[in-house]
Design a protein around this motif. Structure first.
Motif, PDB file in Angstrom:
ATOM      1  N   ALA A  77      -6.864   2.431   8.717  1.00  0.00           N
ATOM      2  CA  ALA A  77      -6.550   1.010   8.852  1.00  0.00           C
ATOM      3  C   ALA A  77      -6.594   0.392   7.463  1.00  0.00           C
ATOM      4  N   GLY A  78      -5.636  -0.448   7.176  1.00  0.00           N
ATOM      5  CA  GLY A  78      -5.615  -1.073   5.864  1.00  0.00           C
ATOM      6  C   GLY A  78      -4.602  -2.186   5.792  1.00  0.00           C
ATOM      7  N   ASN A  79      -4.437  -2.719   4.604  1.00  0.00           N
ATOM      8  CA  ASN A  79      -3.473  -3.802   4.422  1.00  0.00           C
ATOM      9  C   ASN A  79      -2.101  -3.229   4.065  1.00  0.00           C
ATOM     10  N   PHE A  80      -1.696  -2.209   4.807  1.00  0.00           N
ATOM     11  CA  PHE A  80      -0.385  -1.595   4.627  1.00  0.00           C
ATOM     12  C   PHE A  80       0.674  -2.486   5.265  1.00  0.00           C
ATOM     13  N   PRO A  81       1.912  -2.438   4.762  1.00  0.00           N
ATOM     14  CA  PRO A  81       2.972  -3.289   5.330  1.00  0.00           C
ATOM     15  C   PRO A  81       3.219  -3.042   6.820  1.00  0.00           C
ATOM     16  N   ASP A  82       3.023  -1.810   7.286  1.00  0.00           N
ATOM     17  CA  ASP A  82       3.297  -1.492   8.686  1.00  0.00           C
ATOM     18  C   ASP A  82       2.042  -1.534   9.555  1.00  0.00           C
ATOM     19  N   ASN A  83       0.980  -2.158   9.079  1.00  0.00           N
ATOM     20  CA  ASN A  83      -0.276  -2.209   9.820  1.00  0.00           C
ATOM     21  C   ASN A  83      -0.155  -3.220  10.959  1.00  0.00           C
ATOM     22  N   SER A  93      -5.625  14.320   8.457  1.00  0.00           N
ATOM     23  CA  SER A  93      -4.651  13.967   7.428  1.00  0.00           C
ATOM     24  C   SER A  93      -3.557  13.069   7.973  1.00  0.00           C
ATOM     25  N   ILE A  94      -3.002  12.275   7.071  1.00  0.00           N
ATOM     26  CA  ILE A  94      -1.821  11.466   7.372  1.00  0.00           C
ATOM     27  C   ILE A  94      -1.062  11.262   6.063  1.00  0.00           C
ATOM     28  N   VAL A  95       0.264  11.266   6.172  1.00  0.00           N
ATOM     29  CA  VAL A  95       1.125  10.948   5.032  1.00  0.00           C
ATOM     30  C   VAL A  95       1.748   9.602   5.333  1.00  0.00           C
ATOM     31  N   LYS A  96       1.483   8.628   4.470  1.00  0.00           N
ATOM     32  CA  LYS A  96       2.035   7.286   4.645  1.00  0.00           C
ATOM     33  C   LYS A  96       3.047   7.008   3.556  1.00  0.00           C
ATOM     34  N   SER A  97       4.195   6.505   3.961  1.00  0.00           N
ATOM     35  CA  SER A  97       5.228   6.101   3.014  1.00  0.00           C
ATOM     36  C   SER A  97       4.871   4.694   2.522  1.00  0.00           C
ATOM     37  N   LEU A  98       4.471   4.601   1.267  1.00  0.00           N
ATOM     38  CA  LEU A  98       4.031   3.320   0.702  1.00  0.00           C
ATOM     39  C   LEU A  98       4.812   3.002  -0.567  1.00  0.00           C
ATOM     40  N   SER A  99       5.204   1.753  -0.694  1.00  0.00           N
ATOM     41  CA  SER A  99       5.836   1.317  -1.934  1.00  0.00           C
ATOM     42  C   SER A  99       4.743   1.044  -2.972  1.00  0.00           C
ATOM     43  N   ALA A 100       5.148   0.879  -4.205  1.00  0.00           N
ATOM     44  CA  ALA A 100       4.183   0.631  -5.279  1.00  0.00           C
ATOM     45  C   ALA A 100       3.335  -0.594  -4.946  1.00  0.00           C
ATOM     46  N   GLY A 101       2.047  -0.483  -5.216  1.00  0.00           N
ATOM     47  CA  GLY A 101       1.136  -1.586  -4.940  1.00  0.00           C
ATOM     48  C   GLY A 101      -0.299  -1.116  -4.822  1.00  0.00           C
ATOM     49  N   ARG A 102      -1.172  -2.065  -4.517  1.00  0.00           N
ATOM     50  CA  ARG A 102      -2.610  -1.804  -4.354  1.00  0.00           C
ATOM     51  C   ARG A 102      -2.948  -2.042  -2.890  1.00  0.00           C
ATOM     52  N   TYR A 103      -3.603  -1.056  -2.269  1.00  0.00           N
ATOM     53  CA  TYR A 103      -3.904  -1.131  -0.843  1.00  0.00           C
ATOM     54  C   TYR A 103      -5.394  -0.889  -0.602  1.00  0.00           C
ATOM     55  N   GLU A 104      -5.944  -1.661   0.329  1.00  0.00           N
ATOM     56  CA  GLU A 104      -7.324  -1.456   0.769  1.00  0.00           C
ATOM     57  C   GLU A 104      -7.276  -0.814   2.147  1.00  0.00           C
ATOM     58  N   TYR A 105      -8.214   0.112   2.403  1.00  0.00           N
ATOM     59  CA  TYR A 105      -8.193   0.818   3.683  1.00  0.00           C
ATOM     60  C   TYR A 105      -9.571   1.355   4.046  1.00  0.00           C
ATOM     61  N   LYS A 106      -9.703   1.716   5.314  1.00  0.00           N
ATOM     62  CA  LYS A 106     -10.872   2.430   5.840  1.00  0.00           C
ATOM     63  C   LYS A 106     -10.396   3.418   6.884  1.00  0.00           C
ATOM     64  N   PHE A 107     -11.224   4.403   7.167  1.00  0.00           N
ATOM     65  CA  PHE A 107     -10.959   5.324   8.263  1.00  0.00           C
ATOM     66  C   PHE A 107     -11.712   4.822   9.491  1.00  0.00           C
ATOM     67  N   TRP A 118      -2.174  -3.334  13.998  1.00  0.00           N
ATOM     68  CA  TRP A 118      -3.267  -2.988  14.913  1.00  0.00           C
ATOM     69  C   TRP A 118      -3.323  -3.907  16.126  1.00  0.00           C
ATOM     70  N   LEU A 119      -3.017  -5.179  15.937  1.00  0.00           N
ATOM     71  CA  LEU A 119      -3.084  -6.106  17.069  1.00  0.00           C
ATOM     72  C   LEU A 119      -2.033  -5.775  18.123  1.00  0.00           C
ATOM     73  N   LYS A 120      -0.897  -5.252  17.685  1.00  0.00           N
ATOM     74  CA  LYS A 120       0.181  -4.939  18.607  1.00  0.00           C
ATOM     75  C   LYS A 120       0.019  -3.554  19.245  1.00  0.00           C
ATOM     76  N   HIS A 121      -0.402  -2.557  18.462  1.00  0.00           N
ATOM     77  CA  HIS A 121      -0.410  -1.174  18.940  1.00  0.00           C
ATOM     78  C   HIS A 121      -1.806  -0.576  19.098  1.00  0.00           C
ATOM     79  N   GLY A 122      -2.834  -1.248  18.655  1.00  0.00           N
ATOM     80  CA  GLY A 122      -4.203  -0.760  18.807  1.00  0.00           C
ATOM     81  C   GLY A 122      -4.428   0.581  18.126  1.00  0.00           C
ATOM     82  N   TYR A 123      -5.142   1.451  18.803  1.00  0.00           N
ATOM     83  CA  TYR A 123      -5.555   2.719  18.206  1.00  0.00           C
ATOM     84  C   TYR A 123      -4.462   3.782  18.191  1.00  0.00           C
ATOM     85  N   ASN A 124      -3.247   3.431  18.574  1.00  0.00           N
ATOM     86  CA  ASN A 124      -2.148   4.388  18.505  1.00  0.00           C
ATOM     87  C   ASN A 124      -1.419   4.306  17.178  1.00  0.00           C
TER      88      ASN A 124
END
Length: 133
Positions: free
Chosen positions: A53-59, A88-102, A61-67
């Protein structure tokens, strides 16, 4: 006779120490670019489910929950060996700074122990930080 015993003890100690080093797990790499995006990994052998979970553009969570952003331990999706406890997960991310947690088993939010940087999460904990160039 005494020298033989000392030599035997030294050899035994060296052999046992050498064997003990095989039990130390190698540290995972911090998130890094691979083909298809950025590879995130988390070592949780007893987990049944791990998400990121993080501040990714495709985040969404409110719409899709734990899926959303499910990590895998199936030998695919960036994971090398099925069932080894490394998720593991591969996320397609554009240049930038992202905050996240597992998110482990839907209730434990944990920072990435392999991340280069962390920042206060505003709730008394830390978010992991990844910078994509």
């Amino acid at each position: 006779m005494m020298i033989k015993k000392i030599n035997l003890l030294l050899i035994l100690a060296l052999v046992l120490n050498g064997c003990a080093f095989n039990f130390i797990k190698k540290r995972l790499l911090p998130p890094h670019p691979i083909d298809g995006g950025v590879l995130f990994q988390y070592d949780a052998p007893s987990a049944r489910q791990v998400n990121i979970a993080g501040n990714f553009p495709d985040n969404e969570w409110l719409k899709h929950g734990y899926n959303i952003d499910m990590m895998y331990d199936n030998g695919k999706n960036g994971d090398r060996i099925a069932g080894d406890g490394i998720w593991s997960i591969v996320k397609s991310l554009s240049a930038g700074r992202y905050e996240y947690k597992f998110v482990v088993d839907r209730n434990s939010w944990v920072q990435d122990p392999n991340a280069f940087d962390t920042i206060d999460d505003g709730y008394g904990g830390k978010n992991s930080v990844v910078i994509v160039k």
